[in-house]
Scaffold this motif. Structure first.
Motif, PDB file in Angstrom:
ATOM      1  N   PRO A 147      47.122  41.280  50.719  1.00  0.00           N
ATOM      2  CA  PRO A 147      48.166  40.254  50.604  1.00  0.00           C
ATOM      3  C   PRO A 147      48.178  39.632  49.208  1.00  0.00           C
ATOM      4  O   PRO A 147      47.135  39.531  48.552  1.00  0.00           O
ATOM      5  N   ASN A 148      49.347  39.233  48.746  1.00  0.00           N
ATOM      6  CA  ASN A 148      49.466  38.429  47.545  1.00  0.00           C
ATOM      7  C   ASN A 148      49.398  36.963  47.952  1.00  0.00           C
ATOM      8  O   ASN A 148      50.242  36.490  48.718  1.00  0.00           O
ATOM      9  N   ALA A 149      48.380  36.256  47.459  1.00  0.00           N
ATOM     10  CA  ALA A 149      48.127  34.880  47.877  1.00  0.00           C
ATOM     11  C   ALA A 149      48.673  33.890  46.851  1.00  0.00           C
ATOM     12  O   ALA A 149      49.000  34.245  45.711  1.00  0.00           O
ATOM     13  N   ASN A 218      47.165  39.195  43.673  1.00  0.00           N
ATOM     14  CA  ASN A 218      46.381  39.976  44.630  1.00  0.00           C
ATOM     15  C   ASN A 218      45.202  39.152  45.120  1.00  0.00           C
ATOM     16  O   ASN A 218      44.328  38.750  44.356  1.00  0.00           O
ATOM     17  N   GLU A 219      45.166  38.881  46.444  1.00  0.00           N
ATOM     18  CA  GLU A 219      44.171  37.976  47.013  1.00  0.00           C
ATOM     19  C   GLU A 219      42.741  38.443  46.749  1.00  0.00           C
ATOM     20  O   GLU A 219      41.869  37.663  46.364  1.00  0.00           O
ATOM     21  N   PHE A 242      54.335  39.208  50.659  1.00  0.00           N
ATOM     22  CA  PHE A 242      54.278  40.479  49.947  1.00  0.00           C
ATOM     23  C   PHE A 242      52.842  40.983  49.824  1.00  0.00           C
ATOM     24  O   PHE A 242      51.893  40.205  49.902  1.00  0.00           O
ATOM     25  N   THR A 243      52.695  42.269  49.645  1.00  0.00           N
ATOM     26  CA  THR A 243      51.370  42.868  49.544  1.00  0.00           C
ATOM     27  C   THR A 243      51.253  43.694  48.267  1.00  0.00           C
ATOM     28  O   THR A 243      52.247  44.112  47.675  1.00  0.00           O
ATOM     29  N   TRP A 327      48.842  35.931  57.916  1.00  0.00           N
ATOM     30  CA  TRP A 327      49.531  37.063  57.283  1.00  0.00           C
ATOM     31  C   TRP A 327      49.807  38.163  58.303  1.00  0.00           C
ATOM     32  O   TRP A 327      50.885  38.758  58.322  1.00  0.00           O
ATOM     33  N   HIS A 328      48.814  38.431  59.172  1.00  0.00           N
ATOM     34  CA  HIS A 328      49.011  39.462  60.205  1.00  0.00           C
ATOM     35  C   HIS A 328      50.144  39.068  61.147  1.00  0.00           C
ATOM     36  O   HIS A 328      50.995  39.892  61.500  1.00  0.00           O
TER      37      HIS A 328
END
Length: 757
Positions: A147-149, A218-219, A242-243, A327-328
């Motif tokens: 995930p983008n954090a 990017n987390e 977004f990922t 996120w899930h």
């Protein structure tokens, strides 16, 4: 491990004593890291590959005892190398497992601007948008989806101000300028101002100086960066939708290696928990490291501080896990655990990008379950939910591993099929899914039956982006339903024209209700014995300003599809009541008006029951209204349908079954619901000849209905021969052009007066 110790302990104490202890602890591992960078497989596990392979794949491995892999040196913790140290990180851990699975040695080569990629077999870490080397191709699936954090300066911002991107609208945020994230943000959140940066350090400097509200990245990478550099002012406030996807890329000259890597990575698994956990600082590991570094040196006061820190760390880890759960939940359907609409679009975009690189096609299936609403209404939502879960499993079982099944909403599913070489394989998958879904569903010891209507679109043949493909697949699915359901239908250009025309009609119809463009016509229903007219059927017409007078067959079905049928049905009833008052004023109060009610209207109980109040307000008895319904509504009625019919009958409203003979034509339910009239469909009447099939069937229906106390109305009577035969069959009423066409209100009144004697 070394970085973990430094990151942890130096946060607690920057004294020379502690740093000297850490240097001694790290000295021995440093000597080990000076060895040659060769990842060897574990020989004690045997020489044969640990996974099943084809003869060609085994032959390739036999001929290649070693593969050369280009690994970056500055992408913590995915792949990196500190001074005088070997490459390590998540990618290297994956390569180690690949080496053991395939029984092959891996030679690590530092990947930089001077690397000769012609001598490289594999690149270990590439984002989907970063592959610019023409001789390499991405593997089909990423091995990391991160995930983008969202990160904020918690000294200047509150966490509650930036839980998600919606709360960052009209603010500046920093992003890493390479990769696909900036483009996605600009497309979806146009009112967020992006500040492009070349490095993470530059982004954090903007955040520290309050030049941006947040940093999105990017987390996995950013969390590690924050820990390593002890950026105490940085706090993770939430996750974006977004990922960042990380792939491996294979030299195009080695297709066998691509196949082997696909198999090995699939075996290891995407986001392998064991590997990722090795790069997280767990609570137990922290305690062990602190004891090792500080025993005999730190005082009881420092230990108390350490415990306080551990508690804080545990809370942060728990918060990160909660964010991961969020996120899930944002990307997967709760009921079926399939990707939801948002993740579906992401996967479809990835498939399209890969198709562009490899000159292949992408298939998209839009699947709608036929008859699901009936099962859900009659058996209950728990059974409906179980059926949806099993349907999702059946669909997923009959597609390839690289395909994506997603729940689009309700009883609708979508399937993304990347890397298609021809349409024959696509058709076979469609047939398998249809055959699987038509099989009975055994739920709570009961069997339930549904089928599927499926729309199919192909990229780039049918559309150039995700929105077009999904829209066209939807149109093709509706065409499959129109053709009889339980089938698949490929999209065609004519469907797009029909869809545009349908949308235009729906838009015009919405305005027509309020612009007095609708009018009721009435077709007399004649008593066959006396030829008197005491009944008429209300038939809606649309006086379109450009297209002229439009009949109901051209727009009623669209009103049902769009939900306008409720508003349209209410208008018809109100106008019919107004007209009935005028009819009674001139013809007497014995006249009855028949009003057609769509099955869709029975889903809105409140609207239908309002009709009773309207009758009372106009002082009209229920017996002057006859509701015309289709026989399908009564075959397996819901509790709501039964309740509405009973309530109507208590007010004296009568019921007529329209188009009888075109469906199940089962007489017992007519008696069960005390139906007053049966209307024989005009398709039987038009073919009436003495002793033919339609005549025999028509006479039988009339006789059986009379024995049940039900009156008969024959529709579509157009000539005297039909009339004479119906007289012989003792039919009660007739309706058709032989007697009168549908007429405006005043013309009806005049017609009835002329035929009163």
């Amino acid at each position: 491990m070394a970085l973990s110790i430094i990151s942890t302990v130096t946060k607690l104490d920057n004294s020379p004593l502690v740093m000297n202890i850490l240097f001694v602890l790290l000295l021995f591992p440093t000597f080990q890291l000076l060895a040659d960078e060769l990842i060897e497989f574990q020989h004690n596990a045997g020489l044969q590959p640990a996974i099943p392979l084809t003869p060609n794949e085994k032959a390739w491995l036999k001929a290649h005892k070693e593969i050369k892999v280009a690994v970056k040196s500055g992408w913590m913790p995915i792949e990196f190398k500190l001074e005088n140290e070997r490459h390590r990180g998540i990618a290297v851990d994956y390569l180690t497992k690949v080496a053991n699975l395939l029984r092959i040695n891996v030679r690590v080569i530092d990947y930089n601007n001077t690397t000769n990629l012609a001598e490289v077999d594999l690149i270990s870490g590439v984002t989907s948008s970063a592959l610019i080397t023409p001789n390499f191709q991405l593997l089909n699936q990423p091995y990391l989806i991160i995930p983008n954090a969202i990160y904020i300066n918690h000294y200047t911002s509150e966490k509650s101000e930036a839980n998600n991107l919606e709360e960052l609208r009209n603010n500046k945020i920093a992003v890493f300028k390479t990769g696909s994230l900036p483009a996605k943000l600009r497309e979806t959140y146009q009112d967020i101002e992006l500040v492009d940066t070349n490095t993470a350090d530059e982004a954090f400097e903007h955040l520290k100086r309050d030049k941006v509200k947040a940093y999105v990245g990017n987390e996995l990478v950013v969390d590690y960066h924050v820990e390593y550099h002890r950026l105490n002012y940085v706090q993770k406030s939430g996750l974006s939708p977004f990922t960042s996807d990380v792939f491996m890329a294979v030299n195009a000259n080695h297709p066998e290696l691509a196949s082997l890597m696909e198999i090995a990575l699939r075996k290891i698994g995407q986001n392998n928990k064991e590997i990722l956990d090795n790069w997280k600082i767990s609570k137990n590991e922290m305690e062990r490291l602190l004891k090792l570094a500080l025993v005999g040196v730190l005082t009881v006061l420092i230990m108390l501080i350490a415990r306080f820190y551990l508690l804080k760390r545990s809370i942060r880890i728990q918060d990160a896990e909660n964010q991961q759960k969020i996120w899930h939940q944002a990307n997967f359907d709760f009921l079926t655990q399939l990707p939801n609409r948002h993740l579906l679009q992401n996967r479809l975009q990835q498939a399209i990008a890969r198709a562009d690189r490899q000159s292949l096609k992408v298939g998209l299936l839009f699947i709608d379950l036929d008859n699901f609403k009936h099962v859900n209404d009659s058996a209950g939502h728990s059974v409906g939910d179980q059926l949806l879960k099993e349907a999702a499993e059946r669909i997923t079982r009959h597609i390839r591993e690289e395909d994506t099944t997603a729940r689009f909403g309700g009883d609708e599913f979508m399937v993304v099929l990347p890397d298609l070489e021809d349409l024959q394989g696509l058709e076979k998958i469609c047939e398998k899914i249809l055959n699987e879904l038509v099989r009975p569903f055994l739920i709570s010891k009961e069997r339930f039956f549904v089928s599927a209507s499926m729309g199919v679109t192909v990229y780039p043949d049918d559309g150039r982006n995700t929105e077009e493909l999904m829209s066209f697949a939807d149109q093709a699915m509706y065409e499959a339903k129109k053709q009889g359901k339980n089938r698949y239908q490929f999209f065609t250009e004519s469907m797009q024209k029909e869809s545009n025309n349908r949308l235009a009609i729906i838009k015009d119809l919405r305005h027509a209700i309020h612009k007095n463009e609708l009018v009721l016509y009435y077709q007399p229903i004649v008593c066959l014995k006396t030829l008197k007219v005491l009944k008429a059927e209300a038939l809606i017409r649309w006086n379109h300003p450009e297209k002229g007078l439009i009949g109901p067959n051209d727009f009623i079905y669209l009103a049902e599809e769009s939900g306008l049928i409720h508003e349209l049905g209410r208008w018809i009833f109100m106008q019919a009541i107004t007209d009935l008052n005028a009819i009674h004023a001139q013809l007497g109060d014995a006249f009855q008006v028949s009003i057609n009610v769509s099955p869709y209207q029975f889903s809105n109980t409140q609207h239908l029951l309002e009709m009773i109040e309207v009758l009372k307000a106009h002082n009209i008895a229920g017996k002057h209204i006859c509701i015309e319904i289709t026989e399908r509504l009564l075959l397996e009625p819901t509790d709501e349908v039964i309740e509405i019919i009973q309530t109507f009958r208590e007010t004296g409203i009568e019921f007529s079954i329209d188009d009888f003979g075109t469906g199940y034509s089962a007489l017992p339910y007519l008696k069960k619901f005390n139906i007053d009239y049966v209307k024989i469909d005009k398709s039987f009447i038009q073919n009436l000849e003495f002793d033919n099939y339609d005549a025999i069937l028509c006479e039988a229906i009339i006789q059986m209905a009379h024995k049940l106390g039900i009156s008969l109305i024959a529709e579509g009577v157009e000539d005297n021969n039909q009339r004479k035969m119906l007289e012989e069959f003792e039919c009660d009423f007739v309706q058709g052009f032989l007697f009168a066409r549908p007429k405006p209100l005043q013309a009806l009144i005049e017609y009835v007066k002329e035929h009163a004697t």
